[in-house]
Design a protein around this motif. Structure first.
Motif, PDB file in Angstrom:
ATOM      1  N   CYS A   7       0.826  -1.218   0.000  1.00  0.00           N
ATOM      2  CA  CYS A   7       0.000   0.000   0.000  1.00  0.00           C
ATOM      3  C   CYS A   7       0.862   1.270   0.000  1.00  0.00           C
ATOM      4  O   CYS A   7       1.997   1.279   0.466  1.00  0.00           O
ATOM      5  N   SER A  31      -2.590  12.325   3.289  1.00  0.00           N
ATOM      6  CA  SER A  31      -1.508  11.482   3.813  1.00  0.00           C
ATOM      7  C   SER A  31      -0.212  11.901   3.140  1.00  0.00           C
ATOM      8  O   SER A  31      -0.224  12.461   2.046  1.00  0.00           O
ATOM      9  N   ARG A  33       1.482   9.857   1.802  1.00  0.00           N
ATOM     10  CA  ARG A  33       1.560   8.907   0.681  1.00  0.00           C
ATOM     11  C   ARG A  33       0.500   9.195  -0.385  1.00  0.00           C
ATOM     12  O   ARG A  33       0.295   8.402  -1.296  1.00  0.00           O
ATOM     13  N   VAL A  56      -7.470   3.862  -1.698  1.00  0.00           N
ATOM     14  CA  VAL A  56      -7.719   4.007  -0.255  1.00  0.00           C
ATOM     15  C   VAL A  56      -8.325   5.400  -0.008  1.00  0.00           C
ATOM     16  O   VAL A  56      -7.736   6.412  -0.404  1.00  0.00           O
ATOM     17  N   GLN A  78     -10.961   0.772  -0.870  1.00  0.00           N
ATOM     18  CA  GLN A  78     -10.737   0.516   0.564  1.00  0.00           C
ATOM     19  C   GLN A  78     -11.185   1.745   1.341  1.00  0.00           C
ATOM     20  O   GLN A  78     -10.680   2.847   1.097  1.00  0.00           O
ATOM     21  N   HIS A  80     -11.405   3.787   4.791  1.00  0.00           N
ATOM     22  CA  HIS A  80     -10.665   3.845   6.056  1.00  0.00           C
ATOM     23  C   HIS A  80     -11.259   4.813   7.056  1.00  0.00           C
ATOM     24  O   HIS A  80     -10.661   5.086   8.095  1.00  0.00           O
ATOM     25  N   ASP A 121      -6.757  -3.303  11.366  1.00  0.00           N
ATOM     26  CA  ASP A 121      -5.559  -2.459  11.387  1.00  0.00           C
ATOM     27  C   ASP A 121      -5.389  -1.921  12.810  1.00  0.00           C
ATOM     28  O   ASP A 121      -6.328  -1.928  13.616  1.00  0.00           O
ATOM     29  N   GLY A 129      -4.747   5.670   8.702  1.00  0.00           N
ATOM     30  CA  GLY A 129      -4.158   4.333   8.480  1.00  0.00           C
ATOM     31  C   GLY A 129      -2.668   4.479   8.250  1.00  0.00           C
ATOM     32  O   GLY A 129      -2.117   5.579   8.354  1.00  0.00           O
ATOM     33  N   GLY A 130      -2.032   3.348   7.918  1.00  0.00           N
ATOM     34  CA  GLY A 130      -0.607   3.392   7.591  1.00  0.00           C
ATOM     35  C   GLY A 130       0.246   3.855   8.752  1.00  0.00           C
ATOM     36  O   GLY A 130       1.247   4.535   8.576  1.00  0.00           O
ATOM     37  N   GLY A 132       1.989   2.020  11.008  1.00  0.00           N
ATOM     38  CA  GLY A 132       3.171   1.229  11.351  1.00  0.00           C
ATOM     39  C   GLY A 132       3.053   0.552  12.709  1.00  0.00           C
ATOM     40  O   GLY A 132       3.992  -0.101  13.149  1.00  0.00           O
ATOM     41  N   GLY A 154      -1.358  -3.388   9.665  1.00  0.00           N
ATOM     42  CA  GLY A 154      -0.911  -2.762  10.908  1.00  0.00           C
ATOM     43  C   GLY A 154       0.459  -3.232  11.342  1.00  0.00           C
ATOM     44  O   GLY A 154       0.593  -4.311  11.934  1.00  0.00           O
ATOM     45  N   GLY A 155       1.473  -2.461  11.007  1.00  0.00           N
ATOM     46  CA  GLY A 155       2.810  -2.734  11.520  1.00  0.00           C
ATOM     47  C   GLY A 155       3.423  -4.034  11.039  1.00  0.00           C
ATOM     48  O   GLY A 155       4.331  -4.559  11.683  1.00  0.00           O
ATOM     49  N   ASP A 174      -1.548  -6.841   4.380  1.00  0.00           N
ATOM     50  CA  ASP A 174      -1.427  -5.510   3.786  1.00  0.00           C
ATOM     51  C   ASP A 174      -0.324  -4.755   4.523  1.00  0.00           C
ATOM     52  O   ASP A 174      -0.281  -4.756   5.759  1.00  0.00           O
ATOM     53  N   SER A 176       2.388  -1.170   4.578  1.00  0.00           N
ATOM     54  CA  SER A 176       2.854   0.102   4.036  1.00  0.00           C
ATOM     55  C   SER A 176       4.135   0.500   4.778  1.00  0.00           C
ATOM     56  O   SER A 176       5.235   0.392   4.243  1.00  0.00           O
ATOM     57  N   SER A 177       3.991   0.916   6.056  1.00  0.00           N
ATOM     58  CA  SER A 177       5.170   1.408   6.799  1.00  0.00           C
ATOM     59  C   SER A 177       6.293   0.383   6.872  1.00  0.00           C
ATOM     60  O   SER A 177       7.472   0.749   6.817  1.00  0.00           O
TER      61      SER A 177
HETATM   62  O1  LIG Z   1      -0.999   5.100   4.335  1.00  0.00           O
HETATM   63  C1  LIG Z   1      -1.583   6.108   4.701  1.00  0.00           C
HETATM   64  O2  LIG Z   1      -0.943   7.139   4.873  1.00  0.00           O
HETATM   65  C2  LIG Z   1      -3.064   6.078   4.961  1.00  0.00           C
HETATM   66  C3  LIG Z   1      -3.685   7.253   5.279  1.00  0.00           C
HETATM   67  C4  LIG Z   1      -5.037   7.235   5.527  1.00  0.00           C
HETATM   68  C5  LIG Z   1      -5.756   6.082   5.457  1.00  0.00           C
HETATM   69  C6  LIG Z   1      -5.141   4.902   5.139  1.00  0.00           C
HETATM   70  C7  LIG Z   1      -3.792   4.871   4.890  1.00  0.00           C
HETATM   71  N1  LIG Z   1      -3.134   3.713   4.573  1.00  0.00           N
HETATM   72  C8  LIG Z   1      -3.703   2.441   4.510  1.00  0.00           C
HETATM   73  C9  LIG Z   1      -2.626   1.430   4.434  1.00  0.00           C
HETATM   74  O3  LIG Z   1      -1.511   1.698   4.031  1.00  0.00           O
HETATM   75  C10 LIG Z   1      -2.857   0.034   4.857  1.00  0.00           C
HETATM   76  O4  LIG Z   1      -4.153  -0.343   4.633  1.00  0.00           O
HETATM   77  C11 LIG Z   1      -2.467  -0.189   6.319  1.00  0.00           C
HETATM   78  O5  LIG Z   1      -2.988   0.802   7.122  1.00  0.00           O
HETATM   79  C12 LIG Z   1      -0.966  -0.286   6.399  1.00  0.00           C
HETATM   80  O6  LIG Z   1      -0.514  -0.158   7.696  1.00  0.00           O
HETATM   81  P1  LIG Z   1       1.036  -0.101   8.057  1.00  0.00           P
HETATM   82  O7  LIG Z   1       1.692  -1.254   7.385  1.00  0.00           O
HETATM   83  O8  LIG Z   1       1.070  -0.186   9.523  1.00  0.00           O
HETATM   84  O9  LIG Z   1       1.610   1.174   7.549  1.00  0.00           O
END
Ligand SMILES: O=C(O)c1ccccc1NCC(=O)[C@H](O)[C@H](O)COP(=O)(O)O
Length: 598
Positions: A7, A31, A33, A56, A78, A80, A121, A129-130, A132, A154-155, A174, A176-177
């Motif tokens: 993501c 975000s 991202r 997202v 998706q 959130h 998450d 979200g995202g 970490g 989530g992390g 899933d 991202s961080s």
């Molecule tokens: O990634 C973002 O900045 C974000 C901002 C707002 C809503 C959702 C967002 N991300 C969703 C995701 O990246 C994944 O679904 C998940 O939250 C990833 O979590 P993580 O691996 O802990 O970064």
């Protein structure tokens, strides 16, 4: 198998790194991202057709979501934020609804969701979200959530994702961080995460630095150790550098002429009577073969290291020409070692190298072929290591060469994977590539290694027959030994003396094999076959007349094996051949051996 979503992607090279993921997420919500619809649409052009593109959103309107679904286009959405059921129902593509998990009550609540999938998450911190952060996975124990709807986020990281899968058995994970370094996506972490999910002890062994199973390593004299380590550090650095990747891809597209087509071979398909045959056209690269993909990457790396002198070996002359070409382009000093035998076989390429400004050094030692040219190039490197980079031409040599060459050549497989999915909507049943040291083959195979349903076949040179002493069928006949800085499979006698290899094709005339191939053969992931000189020559005629493409002698080995494989395949199957190079360089050999051709 659990699916993977990566993501928050914003750059092409990260999309490429995630080419084996099942889903890519684009964040449209506020975000760091965040991407626009136009940016996501541009990136989506390079995502395989069977990979989900997921948008997202946080509390966006139906209109905003629909614009993105149509504009990218997205295959899933998706949510959130705190979106109402009406919105979930109104969206016309499958919906993932995200829930922050702190307590058992949160878990109970998500069961009422009308969405197709439920994403669990950790609570957001900076954004929704995202974050970490990891939530307590045990809160899902016994909660009765349908695993076919469950996405865990989530992390997650390459290190903890297997434990998460074991504990929660989700449909998809899933991240991202966890695939970022200093808040930027990290190519190596993306690839490692995907490997950890999709497999398995095999890829984890491959990742042991410098070794592929037991093969590889750095078996070099003390005098070279410093240079090898310096190269390893420099490569590790550029691997993560977006500017380096940008520059590399710039030259691939503007100078080499990539991407190369995956051509449907209609007449070969009809003539061979079996599967649909596609040709990956590395012969169309500037300089006539795949070698230039690697030469550009290594020359850019050498300049980053402050080295403006290049030494290289060549067999058929293709790597020598590619290296001389790139040295002319970047104004680098260039010396090429070439066996005397190969100089005789490849006069045209020798002249091309000279015309391009390279110094060609004739090697008369040993069998005066590729192995001896590598020996001499290594010797020259030892003596000039302070200002010279050894631009090795195949997936050989001490670590990091085999990994580095594979990575630069993987552009072949990455493009092929995307192209076949676009053309056929599915992966091929078999892929064939010729193997000398193994660089076109490993570049083609690597992006398909985890796709167990795709049969990978490397084709060696059987010369005058594997039961004679005139062949180069290392994996069919070789035994373990060290050559040119790495443990590999070798043609050697009982005393460990390297034996002379033979092939009509100078590029396959090598008594060893890249260490990664030796490993892939051992674990049975790639099947290795061999083709004689005569069979290869017959394939040159066959392909020239059926497709109007005169292949290089090396490539002809893969074509001959394709004809054999086609006999046991059906019309609804797909076979891809890597056309590693064109036959111009081999015209003298063809004229001599195919005399009397009517
Ligand atoms: O990634 C973002 O900045 C974000 C901002 C707002 C809503 C959702 C967002 N991300 C969703 C995701 O990246 C994944 O679904 C998940 O939250 C990833 O979590 P993580 O691996 O802990 O970064």
């Amino acid at each position: 198998m659990t699916k993977v979503k990566i993501c928050g992607l914003q750059e092409q090279r990260h999309v490429d790194a995630a080419s084996r993921a099942d889903a890519i997420g684009f964040v449209f919500a506020p975000s760091r991202r965040q991407v626009t619809i136009a940016q996501a649409a541009e990136l989506a052009k390079h995502i395989p057709a069977d990979t989900d593109k997921i948008g997202v959103f946080v509390n966006a309107s139906l209109e905003e979501i629909e614009d993105a679904v149509a504009g990218v286009p997205l295959t899933m959405v998706q949510l959130h934020g705190d979106e109402p059921d009406e919105l979930v129902k109104a969206i016309r593509v499958p919906v993932i609804q995200a829930f922050s998990i702190r307590t058992k009550e949160d878990v109970e609540q998500l069961k009422n969701s009308l969405a197709n999938y439920i994403l669990v998450d950790a609570p957001g911190t900076e954004y929704r979200g995202g974050s970490g952060n990891v939530f307590d996975w045990s809160l899902l124990d016994g909660a009765g959530i349908d695993p076919s709807r469950l996405i865990v986020a989530g992390g997650l990281t390459p290190e903890n994702v297997r434990a998460a899968i074991e504990q929660t058995t989700p449909y998809m994970v899933d991240v991202s961080s966890g695939v970022e370094t200093e808040r930027q996506k990290d190519v190596a972490k993306i690839q490692k995460f995907i490997k950890q999910v999709k497999d398995d002890s095999m890829e984890q062994t491959i990742e042991k630095v410098g070794f592929f199973g037991k093969y590889g390593g750095q078996f070099v004299p003390e005098t070279l150790m410093k240079a090898v380590k310096e190269l390893e550090d420099a490569y590790n650095e550029v691997k993560e550098d977006p500017e380096f990747h940008k520059e590399y891809h710039h030259y691939l597209s503007e100078y080499v002429g990539r991407e190369q087509p995956l051509t449907f071979a209609k007449r070969m398909t009809e003539a061979y009577g079996g599967p649909k045959i596609y040709l990956k056209r590395e012969d169309l690269n500037h300089t006539g073969a795949h070698k230039v993909n690697n030469a550009i990457g290594q020359a850019l790396l050498a300049m980053r290291m402050g080295k403006r002198k290049i030494v290289a070996e060549t067999g058929a002359g293709q790597h020598g020409v590619a290296t001389a070409t790139i040295c002319a382009l970047f104004d680098l000093d260039c010396v090429i070692f070439m066996g005397e035998e190969d100089i005789k076989r490849q006069q045209l390429n020798v002249f091309r190298m000279k015309l391009l400004g390279a110094r060609v050094e004739s090697v008369t030692k040993g069998s005066a072929t590729l192995k001896d040219a590598v020996n001499e190039a290594l010797r020259y490197w030892v003596a000039n290591v302070e200002d010279t980079h050894y631009l090795i031409g195949s997936a050989l040599g001490p670590h990091p060469f085999p990994t580095m060459v594979r990575d630069f050549q993987s552009v072949i497989g990455v493009e092929t994977r995307r192209q076949i999915l676009e053309k056929e909507g599915r992966l091929p049943d078999a892929i064939l590539a010729c193997v000398g040291g193994g660089s076109n083959a490993i570049g083609m195979f690597y992006p398909f290694i985890q796709d167990k349903e795709v049969k990978l076949i490397g084709v060696e040179a059987a010369g005058q027959g594997v039961d004679t002493d005139k062949h180069a069928a290392t994996l069919t006949k070789g035994t373990e030994g060290v050559l040119h800085g790495a443990l590999m499979k070798l043609l050697q006698d009982d005393a460990g003396q390297v034996q002379e290899a033979h092939s009509i094709s100078a590029g396959l005339d090598y008594p060893g094999i890249g260490p990664e191939h030796a490993y892939l053969a051992d674990i049975g992931r790639v099947e290795y076959r061999s083709i004689t000189d005569d069979e290869a020559l017959a394939a040159v005629v066959s392909m020239s007349r059926l497709e109007g493409i005169i292949p290089a002698l090396e490539t002809a080995h893969a074509i001959a094996e394709a004809e054999k494989q086609a006999k046991s395949m059906t019309k609804d199957q797909i076979l891809i051949i890597c056309v590693s190079g064109r036959g111009d360089k081999d015209m003298a050999t063809y004229a001599e051996n195919l005399e009397g051709l009517s």
